[in-house]
Scaffold this motif. Structure first.
Motif, short mmCIF file in Angstrom:
data_model
loop_
_atom_site.label_atom_id
_atom_site.label_comp_id
_atom_site.label_asym_id
_atom_site.label_seq_id
_atom_site.Cartn_x
_atom_site.Cartn_y
_atom_site.Cartn_z
N UNK A 620 1.50 -1.00 0.05
CA UNK A 620 -0.07 -0.17 0.03
C UNK A 620 0.99 1.63 0.47
N UNK A 621 2.45 1.09 0.95
CA UNK A 621 3.27 1.98 0.34
C UNK A 621 3.11 2.26 -0.43
N UNK A 622 3.71 1.80 -1.15
CA UNK A 622 4.42 2.02 -2.55
C UNK A 622 3.45 2.57 -4.14
N UNK A 623 1.58 1.81 -3.22
CA UNK A 623 1.27 1.72 -5.03
C UNK A 623 -0.36 3.10 -4.14
N UNK A 624 -1.06 3.46 -5.33
CA UNK A 624 -2.64 3.77 -4.97
C UNK A 624 -2.87 3.38 -4.52
N UNK A 625 -3.39 1.75 -4.45
CA UNK A 625 -4.92 1.51 -3.84
C UNK A 625 -4.41 0.05 -4.18
N UNK A 626 -5.59 -0.81 -3.08
CA UNK A 626 -5.52 -1.60 -3.47
C UNK A 626 -6.71 -2.40 -3.32
N UNK A 627 -6.94 -4.13 -4.48
CA UNK A 627 -7.82 -4.53 -4.02
C UNK A 627 -7.96 -5.58 -4.17
N UNK A 628 -8.98 -6.07 -3.61
CA UNK A 628 -8.30 -7.58 -3.11
C UNK A 628 -9.30 -7.91 -3.63
N UNK A 629 -8.73 -9.38 -4.84
CA UNK A 629 -9.55 -10.35 -6.00
C UNK A 629 -9.80 -12.05 -4.71
N UNK A 630 -10.97 -11.52 -4.07
CA UNK A 630 -10.71 -12.82 -3.30
C UNK A 630 -11.64 -13.77 -3.73
N UNK A 631 -11.15 -14.59 -5.11
CA UNK A 631 -12.37 -15.14 -5.46
C UNK A 631 -10.69 -16.03 -5.65
N UNK A 632 -9.66 -15.87 -6.06
CA UNK A 632 -7.85 -15.96 -5.84
C UNK A 632 -8.12 -16.22 -4.57
N UNK A 633 -8.10 -15.51 -3.89
CA UNK A 633 -7.56 -14.83 -2.76
C UNK A 633 -8.46 -16.42 -1.58
N UNK A 634 -9.18 -16.28 -1.43
CA UNK A 634 -9.74 -18.37 -0.73
C UNK A 634 -9.22 -19.38 -1.80
N UNK A 635 -9.24 -19.29 -2.67
CA UNK A 635 -8.53 -20.78 -3.83
C UNK A 635 -7.34 -20.70 -2.54
N UNK A 636 -6.65 -19.78 -3.00
CA UNK A 636 -5.36 -19.72 -2.29
C UNK A 636 -4.79 -20.04 -1.26
N UNK A 637 -5.95 -19.51 0.00
CA UNK A 637 -5.91 -19.21 1.53
C UNK A 637 -5.77 -20.45 1.70
N UNK A 638 -7.71 -21.22 1.31
CA UNK A 638 -8.57 -21.99 1.46
C UNK A 638 -7.73 -23.35 0.40
N UNK A 639 -6.23 -23.53 -0.58
CA UNK A 639 -5.61 -24.43 -1.09
C UNK A 639 -7.05 -25.70 -1.68
N UNK A 640 -7.78 -24.43 -2.37
CA UNK A 640 -9.25 -25.06 -2.58
C UNK A 640 -8.94 -24.63 -4.15
N UNK A 641 -8.60 -25.74 -5.09
CA UNK A 641 -8.93 -25.06 -6.15
C UNK A 641 -10.56 -24.89 -6.87
N UNK A 642 -10.81 -23.87 -7.30
CA UNK A 642 -11.42 -23.15 -7.10
C UNK A 642 -12.59 -23.52 -8.72
N UNK A 643 -11.56 -24.17 -8.72
CA UNK A 643 -12.97 -24.81 -10.57
C UNK A 643 -12.59 -26.93 -10.54
N UNK A 644 -13.15 -26.46 -8.89
CA UNK A 644 -12.96 -28.21 -9.22
C UNK A 644 -14.00 -28.60 -7.91
N UNK A 645 -15.28 -29.00 -9.24
CA UNK A 645 -15.84 -29.29 -7.50
C UNK A 645 -15.90 -30.97 -7.02
#
Ligand code: PEP
Ligand code: MG
Length: 763
Positions: A620-645
């Motif tokens: 945040x110090x380096x840039x003008x804004x942040x935006x959360x991509x919660x789709x990928x963040x959820x996949x990577x935090x939970x180690x759950x492939x967003x496409x895998x039924x």
């Protein structure tokens, strides 16, 4: 496991998958297992959910007459015991076991050795597979391991049959199942009633259904054209490789030889003339030949089996293409397929697509995102929906609950039609909100922006009251080309969006390819694409692509008031932030030097990788804004492939860990006095909106479809209430509890119109 055993397993599973019906599949299992294990008796019992009993469904070795007539309760006999324990039972003298069930018609007293293993799918016992032997001996460990492995692989076949109603049909073969429900996950909300159209892309020969040709002459013609295409491909490949040594080219010549050798093609033609459709005839002939080669067990001939299969697969590819181009799309098309793709959506004439059902994929697959953008109800990950037998039938797609109803009865159709009316009425009411501000009851403004990717989205977004673009997925226009678009082509597309939205802010994300987003002309092949070369990693490795994109964005902004915000996807280290910012500055300098009067764009970073959450403050110090991509963040935090039924139930955006991460990012941005937004799907849900308002997100960016509903929610809540809800939610253990709690709070505060019906208290 030895090679021979693996081979047996592979062949059995292959044959079972190729069987023409569930009954045939069961018969294949028992006969192949009996011979592979050299045992005297093999039988299968399948749970009939209607009666709660295990039906004696197939058998090899004795008493064929009992099949379909005998069933065993879950607390009866050794079969019931295997099911109850959900574990194998291995006995050397079954008749002396206290649970042995004496059924005279089965004649089982003569068999002493007994090995039964459960057939389990997703934690449920669906059946029991049993082998028996007359002599008194224990089956050995290898036998047990073999049967367990096989049963685990076959469980999906049984689950599929259960969902398709084939199990009831084992007992009542003519039963016509009404209102069969299949469950997947919600891909796009809404309800659709329409006519099923099955798309079969890139599927393998094994799962081509057998069916009668509607027009024999047309099927023959399609076959000839498909073979003609494959022949041309082979000739071209052979010519292109003419400099290679002969050994390398024999493959193509072998293929050509097979095509010219009329025997194979003639056999396919024969079957079509007997009434089979071209794809089915091709499958039958190719698989028969493949099997014949495979059984020869000579390595050279086994290779020929692979050649025949490859050839068949190629012909199949063309047959599908030709057929799909000829498809008559019903006015109310419900597109259904193994894996529905964005390209398929593009094939359907505008206005005819009512709903989507995909066996694979999940709510966050890009097809689902596209469906939401198009406002077409979609159910993803409906793994059990059968693709055969539904073509041309009425289907109901309930995109709210991820349900599909096949063969719906009149009362069910009327029920859903009434729900559609209710939804339409609420949508009309929401139209009045268009020009009203998005602010909470206690006056907190929350900017509602849109996620966009197709030019067609612009008008709808503006009509629905979008205050800016929070995410322009620039890869979408790249996907519709057959080469990288030029800088000028890109500029024109970006300009169209910026002019339409001027003076509203426009956030353009740099190319986010990799993962599940591929460009046909820039293939990336990786073992583990979501952890691979994706987003900023690709574009920093190819600065020429990055620069032309950023330059095009800056040029498109010339002379407009609209603030250009450039956003970087998949950032996982500070060096990426530094490198990308340097390139953005350089692009601005270059464009200015070329004589454009353009402002320096804002640069922001998407927080969608856990590493970026923990470095949010530095970023945040380096840039003008942040935006959360919660789709990928959820996949990577939970180690759950967003496409895998298979793991879709574990993919939870309101998981407590994800919520904590979201709160941290917001705090980090505000500590550096930078704006923070969220542009994952969570932002477009009523519950997500409440949580994000509580966390202080300045911008919620979503598919335009959701915007009116989210605005309605925001105008009906206060920041104080939202914070109270968040504080309690963060003390809870899991996502379900959190979701239930938020919805109950919404009901308490009179927001029940946006709460799913099954969560409402009974009246
Ligand atoms: C996200 O990951 O939340 C996001 C908005 O980007 P995409 O869905 O395009 O990956
Ligand atoms: Mg993303």
């Amino acid at each position: 496991m030895t090679n021979g055993v693996l081979e047996d397993l592979r062949e059995i599973v292959q044959d079972v998958n190729a069987a023409s019906s569930f009954r045939a599949a069961l018969n294949t299992i028992v006969s192949r297992v009996r011979s592979a294990m050299s045992t005297e008796l093999c039988s299968i019992y399948i749970l009939d959910r209607g009666t709660g009993k295990f039906q004696f469904a197939a058998n090899q070795g004795s008493n064929p007459d009992a099949v379909g007539r005998v069933s065993i309760g879950p607390d009866e006999g050794l079969v019931g015991l295997v099911a109850e324990r959900a574990e194998p039972i291995n006995l050397d003298d079954a008749p002396s076991h206290p649970r042995f069930l004496h059924l005279p018609e089965m004649g089982e007293e003569a068999f002493h050795a007994f090995l039964g293993v459960p057939i389990i799918h997703r934690r449920r016992v669906l059946g029991v597979l049993v082998v028996r032997q007359r002599e008194r001996r224990r089956f050995d460990e290898d036998d047990e391991a073999f049967l367990i492995t096989l049963s685990a692989q076959l469980a999906a076949v049984v689950a599929h049959a259960e969902a398709a109603g084939d199990i009831e049909a084992l007992a009542k073969p003519t039963a016509e199942q009404e209102d069969t429900r299949f469950t997947g996950v919600s891909g796009a909300p809404g309800i659709a009633i329409g006519t099923a159209l099955v798309m079969h892309p890139g599927t393998t020969l094994e799962i081509v259904p057998d069916k009668a040709a509607e027009d024999i002459a047309a099927e023959l013609e399609m076959l000839d054209r498909a073979i003609g295409h494959v022949r041309e491909d082979m000739e071209r490949a052979s010519r292109r490789l003419s400099s290679l040594p002969d050994e390398e080219r024999v493959l193509f010549d072998a293929y050509l030889g097979m095509l010219d050798d009329d025997a194979l093609v003639e056999e396919i033609r024969e079957r079509i003339l007997h009434g089979e459709w071209a794809q089915g005839a091709l499958k039958q002939v190719i698989l028969e030949h493949t099997r014949a080669f495979e059984e020869m067990r000579d390595s050279y001939l086994r290779e020929r089996a692979a050649d025949v299969r490859e050839l068949g697969q190629r012909v199949l590819g063309y047959l599908r293409d030709i057929r799909q181009r000829k498809v008559d799309f019903p006015e109310d098309t419900i597109l259904i397929g193994d894996q529905v793709t964005a390209a398929m959506l593009a094939d359907i004439p505008v206005g005819r697509l009512r709903g989507i059902v995909s066996q694979r994929g999940s709510a966050n697959s890009h097809v689902a995102i596209l469906a939401r953008a198009l406002d077409v109800p979609a159910v993803m990950g409906a793994v059990d929906v059968p693709l055969y037998g539904v073509e041309q039938n009425t289907l109901i797609v309930d995109g709210f609950y991820g349900q599909v109803v096949a063969n719906p009865s009149r009362p069910v159709i009327s029920h859903y039609a009434a729900l559609m009316d209710e939804e339409r009425e609420f949508a009309e009411e929401l139209e009045d909100l268009r020009d009203l501000p998005s602010a909470t009851r206690d006056g907190q403004r929350v900017a509602l922006w849109v996620n966009i990717g197709l030019v067609g989205d612009i008008t709808r977004s503006l009509e629905l009251g979008a205050e800016g673009i929070g995410l322009f997925r620039t890869e979408v226009p790249f996907m519709t080309e057959d080469r990288f678009p030029t800088e000028e082509e890109q500029r024109a597309v970006y300009r169209e969006h910026m002019e339409a939205f001027d003076p509203r802010p426009v956030t353009m994300r740099t190319l986010d390819i990799g993962g599940d987003k591929a460009l046909s002309y820039f293939p990336i092949t990786e073992e583990n694409p979501f952890l691979g070369w994706r987003g900023i990693r690709v574009t920093l490795d190819h600065p020429e692509i990055f620069m032309s994109q950023v330059r095009a964005m800056i040029k498109a902004n010339a002379g407009l008031e609209a603030v250009l915000r450039i956003m970087l996807p998949m950032v996982s280290s500070m060096s990426e932030v530094h490198d990308a910012r340097r390139l953005v500055h350089r692009a601005h300098r270059e464009v200015t030097e070329e004589g454009y009067d353009v402002r320096q764009p804002l640069t922001g970073v998407m927080i969608e990788v856990p590493a970026a959450v923990y470095q949010a403050r530095q970023i945040a110090k380096e840039v003008d804004f942040l935006a959360v991509g919660s789709n990928d963040l959820t996949q990577y935090m939970l180690a759950v492939d967003r496409n895998n039924p298979q793991v879709a139930p574990l993919y939870r955006e309101v998981h407590p860990a994800v919520l904590r991460a979201l709160r941290e990012v917001s705090k980090a941005a505000h500590a550096e006095r930078k704006g923070v937004g969220i542009c994952g799907e969570l932002a477009g849900t009523p519950e997500g909106a409440v949580l994000c308002v509580a966390m202080g997100y300045d911008v919620l960016s979503m598919n335009a479809t959701h915007l009116p509903k989210v605005k309605w929610v925001i105008r009906h809540v206060s920041v104080r209430d939202c914070r109270r809800i968040l504080a309690r939610a963060l003390r809870m253990d899991d996502a379900d509890e959190i979701l239930r709690f938020i919805r109950a709070e919404m009901v308490r505060n009179g927001l029940d119109r946006v709460v799913p019906r099954h969560e409402l208290p009974e009246v």
